[in-house]
Design a protein around this motif. Sequence first.
Motif, PDB file in Angstrom:
ATOM      1  N   GLU A 135       0.841  -1.195   0.000  1.00 23.47           N
ATOM      2  CA  GLU A 135       0.000   0.000   0.000  1.00 23.47           C
ATOM      3  C   GLU A 135       0.879   1.249   0.000  1.00 23.47           C
ATOM      4  O   GLU A 135       1.784   1.379   0.839  1.00 23.47           O
ATOM      5  N   TYR A 159       1.687   5.192   0.439  1.00 23.32           N
ATOM      6  CA  TYR A 159       1.286   6.375   1.197  1.00 23.32           C
ATOM      7  C   TYR A 159       2.006   7.581   0.601  1.00 23.32           C
ATOM      8  O   TYR A 159       3.240   7.639   0.604  1.00 23.32           O
ATOM      9  N   GLN A 184       3.029   8.241  11.404  1.00 23.57           N
ATOM     10  CA  GLN A 184       1.843   8.717  12.109  1.00 23.57           C
ATOM     11  C   GLN A 184       0.945   7.520  12.416  1.00 23.57           C
ATOM     12  O   GLN A 184       0.570   6.778  11.510  1.00 23.57           O
ATOM     13  N   GLY A 185       0.577   7.343  13.687  1.00 23.16           N
ATOM     14  CA  GLY A 185      -0.210   6.192  14.074  1.00 23.16           C
ATOM     15  C   GLY A 185       0.673   5.079  14.591  1.00 23.16           C
ATOM     16  O   GLY A 185       1.853   5.278  14.905  1.00 23.16           O
ATOM     17  N   ASN A 186       0.119   3.882  14.667  1.00 23.23           N
ATOM     18  CA  ASN A 186       0.842   2.727  15.198  1.00 23.23           C
ATOM     19  C   ASN A 186       0.387   1.482  14.444  1.00 23.23           C
ATOM     20  O   ASN A 186      -0.782   1.113  14.482  1.00 23.23           O
ATOM     21  N   MET A 187       1.329   0.862  13.751  1.00 26.58           N
ATOM     22  CA  MET A 187       0.964  -0.298  12.935  1.00 26.58           C
ATOM     23  C   MET A 187       0.549  -1.493  13.790  1.00 26.58           C
ATOM     24  O   MET A 187      -0.031  -2.457  13.292  1.00 26.58           O
ATOM     25  N   THR A 206      -1.589  -1.356  16.306  1.00 31.83           N
ATOM     26  CA  THR A 206      -2.911  -1.126  16.895  1.00 31.83           C
ATOM     27  C   THR A 206      -3.974  -1.263  15.807  1.00 31.83           C
ATOM     28  O   THR A 206      -3.653  -1.194  14.602  1.00 31.83           O
ATOM     29  N   ALA A 240      -6.054   0.842  14.770  1.00 29.14           N
ATOM     30  CA  ALA A 240      -6.109   2.049  13.928  1.00 29.14           C
ATOM     31  C   ALA A 240      -5.062   2.001  12.826  1.00 29.14           C
ATOM     32  O   ALA A 240      -5.251   2.560  11.747  1.00 29.14           O
ATOM     33  N   GLY A 241      -3.934   1.345  13.117  1.00 27.36           N
ATOM     34  CA  GLY A 241      -2.900   1.164  12.110  1.00 27.36           C
ATOM     35  C   GLY A 241      -2.167   2.440  11.740  1.00 27.36           C
ATOM     36  O   GLY A 241      -2.139   3.426  12.481  1.00 27.36           O
ATOM     37  N   ILE A 242      -1.575   2.422  10.552  1.00 30.71           N
ATOM     38  CA  ILE A 242      -0.781   3.544  10.060  1.00 30.71           C
ATOM     39  C   ILE A 242      -1.707   4.621   9.490  1.00 30.71           C
ATOM     40  O   ILE A 242      -2.563   4.346   8.659  1.00 30.71           O
ATOM     41  N   LYS A 243      -1.505   5.837   9.935  1.00 28.96           N
ATOM     42  CA  LYS A 243      -2.306   6.956   9.433  1.00 28.96           C
ATOM     43  C   LYS A 243      -1.565   7.758   8.365  1.00 28.96           C
ATOM     44  O   LYS A 243      -2.148   8.641   7.740  1.00 28.96           O
ATOM     45  N   GLY A 244      -0.314   7.463   8.187  1.00 28.23           N
ATOM     46  CA  GLY A 244       0.457   8.168   7.172  1.00 28.23           C
ATOM     47  C   GLY A 244       1.860   8.475   7.662  1.00 28.23           C
ATOM     48  O   GLY A 244       2.304   7.990   8.710  1.00 28.23           O
TER      49      GLY A 244
END
Length: 293
Positions: free
Chosen positions: A130, A132, A175-178, A180, A182-186
């Motif tokens: 994916e 980004y 940005q974020g946490n892979m 969790t 929610a995963g990666i936000k960017g």
Amino acid sequence: MKNIIKVFGLIGLALIIIVSCQKNDKINNDNFGILRISITDDPFPLEFIEEANVVITKVEIREKDDHDGYGNEEDNGYPFMTLMEGDLEFNLLELRNGVTAELLEMDIPVGDYDLIRLYVGETSIVVDNEEYKVKVPSGPQTGIKIFIEPAISVTGGLTSELLLDFSLEKSFILQGNMHTPAGIKGFIFKPVIRAVNNSTAGTVEGVVTDTASVALKDAYVWIEAADTVFASAYTDTTGFYAITGIPEGTHPMFATKENYDTVMYSDVEIKAANLTVQDFILTPQEEEEDDGE
């Protein structure tokens, strides 16, 4: 007789033209030197990153101002000179363990140059197939200023080499946490780039193994300067590592890996424009515990 004089006159004129051209070539060689700029990548420890793509759209350089030092780079007496314009894309993950890619090579006027301005266009990170897109703050408009210390000297008729070392770990901020839901936000791109004058720097390489002479993959090797990590590398599947652009002198070097001890060599000598070989043998922590018992 007149024809003979005319022939000799033409020969003389041709000789004058040839000598004149040779003098002009000599002047050109004295007034211009070759600048070669390459790029490399200080390693990114996140194994899930598959690509880190950067498009460089423009490169400028400024001649050193001997009077004001690192003063106003927009000083009319020392303007920036454009070296390259266009779109050149690099996957920085391919430029590891001493691998470099040529950015440009061209003739420029002789002199000392102390500042590069790099314009970065589209940037992207690929994770698990994916992509980004990463925003580059002010990169395409004002460029990224990179000081060259010491300044690189371009000498008539010779080639000077400059290395731009991207620090992926510091440049691409997750940005974020892979780990969790929610995963990666960017990612945010805040470029950290080191300019290395290769005429005053050297390279160190070697192999990291364990006490059974087995090559260790993903061992972390780093070199310190002024009590901070100056540059680092991760070993490949053969245990090999390489670190380029190290200032001349003696520096402490370290190597470690999870579940292994840390080995240090306090005075590794680096010589300008030369290769130093430094191998490491790491002891498994379990083996150390057994010895302690």
